[in-house]
Design a protein around this motif. Sequence first.
Motif, PDB file in Angstrom:
ATOM      1  N   ALA A 350       0.689  -1.173  -0.014  1.00 22.65           N
ATOM      2  CA  ALA A 350      -0.209   0.189  -0.184  1.00 22.65           C
ATOM      3  C   ALA A 350       0.823   1.193  -0.021  1.00 22.65           C
ATOM      4  N   PRO A 351       0.291   2.307  -0.505  1.00 24.57           N
ATOM      5  CA  PRO A 351       1.314   3.516  -0.608  1.00 24.57           C
ATOM      6  C   PRO A 351       1.357   4.258   0.473  1.00 24.57           C
ATOM      7  N   VAL A 352       2.578   4.352   1.431  1.00 27.91           N
ATOM      8  CA  VAL A 352       2.676   4.989   2.664  1.00 27.91           C
ATOM      9  C   VAL A 352       3.956   5.921   2.338  1.00 27.91           C
ATOM     10  N   PRO A 353       4.128   6.998   3.162  1.00 23.51           N
ATOM     11  CA  PRO A 353       5.234   7.729   3.249  1.00 23.51           C
ATOM     12  C   PRO A 353       6.432   7.216   4.061  1.00 23.51           C
ATOM     13  N   ALA A 354       7.665   7.564   3.934  1.00 20.86           N
ATOM     14  CA  ALA A 354       8.825   7.136   4.203  1.00 20.86           C
ATOM     15  C   ALA A 354       9.765   8.287   4.733  1.00 20.86           C
ATOM     16  N   PRO A 355      10.679   7.947   5.739  1.00 23.83           N
ATOM     17  CA  PRO A 355      10.621   6.856   6.439  1.00 23.83           C
ATOM     18  C   PRO A 355       9.623   6.414   7.496  1.00 23.83           C
ATOM     19  N   LEU A 356       9.188   5.312   7.560  1.00 27.71           N
ATOM     20  CA  LEU A 356       7.979   4.966   8.578  1.00 27.71           C
ATOM     21  C   LEU A 356       8.473   3.608   9.561  1.00 27.71           C
ATOM     22  N   HIS A 438      13.074  17.711  16.392  1.00 29.61           N
ATOM     23  CA  HIS A 438      13.480  17.767  17.740  1.00 29.61           C
ATOM     24  C   HIS A 438      13.076  16.251  18.281  1.00 29.61           C
ATOM     25  N   ARG A 439      12.500  15.430  17.639  1.00 30.35           N
ATOM     26  CA  ARG A 439      12.551  13.868  18.107  1.00 30.35           C
ATOM     27  C   ARG A 439      13.229  13.051  17.170  1.00 30.35           C
ATOM     28  N   SER A 440      13.722  11.971  17.431  1.00 26.72           N
ATOM     29  CA  SER A 440      14.213  10.770  16.996  1.00 26.72           C
ATOM     30  C   SER A 440      13.637  10.749  15.681  1.00 26.72           C
ATOM     31  N   ALA A 441      14.193  10.378  14.462  1.00 24.58           N
ATOM     32  CA  ALA A 441      13.904   9.795  13.291  1.00 24.58           C
ATOM     33  C   ALA A 441      13.208   8.540  13.279  1.00 24.58           C
TER      34      ALA A 441
END
Length: 454
Positions: A350-356, A438-441
């Motif tokens: 399914a289409p999802v944004p990245a990084p996830l 400001h938060r971990s990737a």
Amino acid sequence: MRSRGPDTAIMGYADRVSVTPGEEIGLYVSTTAPSFTVSAFRVGWYGGAEARLVWSSERIPGRVQPAPRLLSDTRTVRAQWPRTTGLSTTGWPEGAYLLRLDTQDGHQRYIPLIVRSTRGAGRTVLMHAPATWQAYNRWGGFSLYEGPSGAYADRSLAVSFDRPYDADGAEKFRVYERAAVVLAERLGLPLAYTTGMDVHRDPAVLHGASAVICLGHDEYWTPEQRRHVTEARDAGTNVAFLGANTCFRRIRLEQEGTGSDRTVVCYKSSFPADPLRTSHPALVTTDFRRSPAADPESSLTGVLYEGYPTDAPYVVHAADHWLYEGTGVRPGEGFGHLVGVEYDRVTPGAPVPAPLEITAHSPLVCNGRRSHADSAYYTLGGGAGVFATGTMRWVEGLMAGTPDGGRDHGMDARTRAFVTRTTENLLRAFAEGPAARHRSAPRPNTTQVYAADV
């Protein structure tokens, strides 16, 4: 609420789902009592009281209103009652309100109302879901799910806001939204209030917002609402989906009765009969993932709705994720009954944004089929962070094991503490601005997580 009484004891609706402070609303009330009063309660923390009385009326003469009208082509119920009274919201702070109707013999009903914000810059925007409230509303015998026989085949194809809500008048707000409002206000965050229908008309409240929060059950969206939320995300506004089955149905809003956007149109599986199918295929009212104009919701939410019904533990995968700081949770630890009754998952292909990153991966069984529900977090280049819980019970979990718990599905105080702390972490982080800064990737792990299930 002390006593609902019989269905005819008292019921009512407003001619607006939201107003800006100072605007007037009209109320349409039917009651078998000689008189009734209206009280306006603003939902919030208020030192644990969770609501504050903002305004109350004098006694208003009661009357039994005429029977509703049924529009046969779409099986749409409209009350079309004469207006009972009007009230001004002058001096009312922005926020989520319950208007309580009280008969002189002690029976009560609610009418939900959002006193909306016109500016959300630098604030966390709580986006309420009246289109979904209305889709499930069975008042008059019809909803978008069933007709008087209880069958799907004779359901409404369009539903009207010109009628009361069923049950106590505010069930969907109370179950899926109220507890999140109380928590956000307890944290003292700068908040703004709106509805999906207002975002459909005008996205200005999202401009410069720190975050937009979609609450516990927000299934029915217009393409315009989806586009405006997506544009805000792409500009750096964080987005949280606290429920499941979000942005699943593509709807159309039409004018009728007391004003514009008073009808929610959704033909669903009957979309070949939608009159716009040929002329405006992108506005045909079916699931977003279906043709014509297929656009699966996962491109925005990161997860894809998969099924109903289920009841399963919520199982944490990435216990060291910043979302779970302070919970003390361990990898593989579960929280009973937190996944349900509908769920989403990260669906390979399914289409999802990245990084996830999948942060929770919860085994379940739905209609005899084994699968998983997923919580997921992703970021975009513009800085926005996006989190989806993957379960419809998240907001209910905020009330688990309390007198307000209602349908807590067997969830306990331990689950409430986990959901509360995780939601606090989420809201505080998103209120600081673009979370990617400001938060971990996210640590991409979909392939790893699903390979382990083979």
